[in-house]
Design a protein around this motif. Structure first.
Motif, PDB file in Angstrom:
ATOM      1  N   PHE A  99       1.193   1.325  -0.018  1.00  0.00           N
ATOM      2  CA  PHE A  99       0.798   0.694  -1.277  1.00  0.00           C
ATOM      3  C   PHE A  99       0.884  -0.826  -1.187  1.00  0.00           C
ATOM      4  O   PHE A  99       1.931  -1.380  -0.854  1.00  0.00           O
ATOM      5  CB  PHE A  99       1.694   1.182  -2.417  1.00  0.00           C
ATOM      6  N   LEU A 100      -0.223  -1.494  -1.498  1.00  0.00           N
ATOM      7  CA  LEU A 100      -0.279  -2.957  -1.479  1.00  0.00           C
ATOM      8  C   LEU A 100      -0.205  -3.452  -2.917  1.00  0.00           C
ATOM      9  O   LEU A 100      -1.157  -3.300  -3.686  1.00  0.00           O
ATOM     10  CB  LEU A 100      -1.575  -3.430  -0.812  1.00  0.00           C
TER      11      LEU A 100
ATOM     12  N   VAL B 176      10.961   4.069   2.642  1.00  0.00           N
ATOM     13  CA  VAL B 176      11.133   3.159   1.503  1.00  0.00           C
ATOM     14  C   VAL B 176      11.771   1.841   1.936  1.00  0.00           C
ATOM     15  O   VAL B 176      12.848   1.828   2.553  1.00  0.00           O
ATOM     16  CB  VAL B 176      11.997   3.818   0.399  1.00  0.00           C
ATOM     17  N   ASP B 177      11.102   0.751   1.586  1.00  0.00           N
ATOM     18  CA  ASP B 177      11.681  -0.588   1.701  1.00  0.00           C
ATOM     19  C   ASP B 177      12.541  -0.817   0.463  1.00  0.00           C
ATOM     20  O   ASP B 177      12.030  -0.947  -0.650  1.00  0.00           O
ATOM     21  CB  ASP B 177      10.549  -1.625   1.781  1.00  0.00           C
TER      22      ASP B 177
ATOM     23  N   LEU C  65       2.802  -7.600   3.918  1.00  0.00           N
ATOM     24  CA  LEU C  65       3.342  -7.870   5.254  1.00  0.00           C
ATOM     25  C   LEU C  65       3.737  -6.583   5.970  1.00  0.00           C
ATOM     26  O   LEU C  65       3.559  -6.453   7.183  1.00  0.00           O
ATOM     27  CB  LEU C  65       4.551  -8.812   5.144  1.00  0.00           C
ATOM     28  N   TRP C  66       4.269  -5.620   5.223  1.00  0.00           N
ATOM     29  CA  TRP C  66       4.632  -4.344   5.845  1.00  0.00           C
ATOM     30  C   TRP C  66       3.366  -3.609   6.312  1.00  0.00           C
ATOM     31  O   TRP C  66       3.333  -3.042   7.392  1.00  0.00           O
ATOM     32  CB  TRP C  66       5.450  -3.479   4.897  1.00  0.00           C
ATOM     33  N   ILE C  67       2.326  -3.657   5.501  1.00  0.00           N
ATOM     34  CA  ILE C  67       1.048  -3.040   5.893  1.00  0.00           C
ATOM     35  C   ILE C  67       0.490  -3.719   7.144  1.00  0.00           C
ATOM     36  O   ILE C  67      -0.016  -3.054   8.060  1.00  0.00           O
ATOM     37  CB  ILE C  67       0.052  -3.093   4.720  1.00  0.00           C
TER      38      ILE C  67
ATOM     39  N   ILE D 135       6.384   2.869   0.909  1.00  0.00           N
ATOM     40  CA  ILE D 135       6.373   2.202  -0.389  1.00  0.00           C
ATOM     41  C   ILE D 135       7.528   1.202  -0.476  1.00  0.00           C
ATOM     42  O   ILE D 135       8.640   1.463  -0.004  1.00  0.00           O
ATOM     43  CB  ILE D 135       6.451   3.245  -1.535  1.00  0.00           C
ATOM     44  N   VAL D 136       7.233   0.057  -1.050  1.00  0.00           N
ATOM     45  CA  VAL D 136       8.260  -0.948  -1.342  1.00  0.00           C
ATOM     46  C   VAL D 136       8.848  -0.625  -2.708  1.00  0.00           C
ATOM     47  O   VAL D 136       8.118  -0.589  -3.702  1.00  0.00           O
ATOM     48  CB  VAL D 136       7.655  -2.367  -1.331  1.00  0.00           C
ATOM     49  N   HIS D 137      10.128  -0.346  -2.751  1.00  0.00           N
ATOM     50  CA  HIS D 137      10.768   0.016  -4.016  1.00  0.00           C
ATOM     51  C   HIS D 137      10.680  -1.126  -5.014  1.00  0.00           C
ATOM     52  O   HIS D 137      10.323  -0.926  -6.174  1.00  0.00           O
ATOM     53  CB  HIS D 137      12.238   0.392  -3.763  1.00  0.00           C
TER      54      HIS D 137
END
Length: 401
Positions: free
Chosen positions: A90-91, A174-175, A98-100, A143-145
């Protein structure tokens, strides 16, 4: 002495790195030690048991890696996945972006679900993708929490419910860099397979420890994952765990002692009390923003973050000027707007070892800065709104009752 001196103490209100409490600084003020002596493995063993508590897991296996959150990201991905694996990611802001980017550079097949910055992850689209994936080609949901760039917190409970509803075996990665130890996070209950955080956020340490926690399912996935990993390889850690020496390479002795002190402070306050304190700080900040007549970048209340507030400014104001003026005139550090929201927002970080009176000092500084840059704020309005809420909601300090 500060590299660029300013009288008094710098008021650090970026959303990480954060203020380091004095007991942690004192704990780290020590000489080097032989990490192969009996002392460091003994301390490491207790640290590994205790960091499980901040993830709220009894079944997870933690890794204390000398790295940043970015390294923790890479550890989570390369230990559980193989090049070409399909990931749904998810962006919603700069850090999810950055994670993507990392996922793509590691040669995964990244199915990007993009939302407007200021919105949360589009879980309706996730539901559609899971429903259509009868062959289970999706290997992981990333997913970034808590998206630090926009102050958006995602609902992980719903993600887990969707995976369970469609009986989908995808891993949930999960970040939790700006959420764990500050926001409610329940690794076991929510079925999170890999969760990660960084020492410089809610743990209130210097940068340098990436903490990754893996579920039994994630450890099983690591046995067949084909991604190349060396420094971040969990198997190297697990070998030394069995030996009782714990470290495949040299750790930072000082950061280990700092982590011990940081965890002790969190447990003394009580993790649920820490989470409640962050809720108060987040609510007070949002009330101040409303009193100033400004808007939150986060578009719905359900997505509001209790660790960072991104404040939208009028189009005639450059938010970078607010951040610059804060540092130059008031010795106050605020967060810049990043990428798509550069110049449009400034960020107030309210996480870590921080209390309500410290926050009020920051809010007073922001009011003066807004006045400086030409915004017609009524001095005292935001502080008054925050005070009215906090005065009715701050509990007594348990150790002092």
């Amino acid at each position: 002495m500060d590299y660029v001196y300013g009288p008094g103490k710098n008021h650090l209100f970026v959303p990480g790195p954060v203020n380091i409490p004095e007991p942690v600084i004192r704990a780290m003020n020590r000489n080097n030690e032989d990490y192969r002596s009996p002392a460091i493995p003994a301390m490491t063993k207790t640290l590994l048991e205790d960091v499980k508590k901040i993830f709220k897991t009894t079944t997870g296996t933690p890794f204390l890696i000398p790295t940043t959150g970015t390294g923790a990201w890479e550890s989570a991905l390369t230990n559980t996945l193989s090049p070409g694996d399909r990931i749904v990611s998810f962006l919603i802001g700069q850090f999810s972006l950055l994670w993507i980017d990392q996922q793509q550079r590691l040669k995964f097949n990244v199915d990007v679900v993009e939302s407007e910055w200021g919105q949360g992850a589009n879980l309706d689209i996730l539901a559609e993708k899971l429903a259509a994936d009868h062959a289970h080609t999706i290997k992981a949901i990333c997913i970034v929490h808590n998206e630090t760039a926009t102050g958006v917190t995602n609902n992980l409970t719903t993600v887990r419910k969707l995976l369970d509803h469609y009986r989908h075996p995808a891993l949930l990665l999960v970040d939790g860099v700006s959420s764990i130890c500050a926001l409610d996070f329940r690794m076991d209950e929510w079925g999170v397979d890999v969760a990660l955080t960084g020492s410089q956020k809610a743990l209130s340490l210097p940068t340098g420890v990436g903490i990754v926690c893996a579920s039994p399912k994630a450890l099983e996935a690591s046995k067949s994952a084909k991604s190349v990993r060396v420094f971040f390889d969990w198997n190297d850690y697990l070998k030394f765990y069995k030996l009782g020496t714990f470290w495949p390479y040299t750790p930072s002795i000082q950061l280990l002692y700092g982590l011990r002190a940081a965890l002790d402070l969190i447990f003394e306050e009580g993790l649920d009390n820490v989470i409640a304190r962050h809720s108060r700080l987040g609510t007070a900040t949002r009330l101040a923003v409303e009193a100033w007549g400004l808007k939150n970048c986060t578009q719905k209340e359900e997505w509001h973050s209790d660790t960072v507030t991104a404040v939208l400014v009028p189009p005639y104001i450059d938010s970078a000027e607010i951040v610059k003026r804060a540092w130059k005139r008031y010795n106050l550090s605020l967060g810049l707007g990043l990428n798509k929201v550069a110049g449009k927002v400034f960020r107030i970080g309210h996480l870590g070892n921080l209390n309500e009176l410290q926050l009020l000092g920051c809010l007073a500084g922001v009011e003066m800065i807004l006045k400086d840059v030409g915004y017609p704020v009524k001095l005292g309005s935001g502080v008054a709104a925050a005070c009215a809420y906090l005065q009715n909601n701050i509990p007594m300090i348990p150790s002092r009752v």
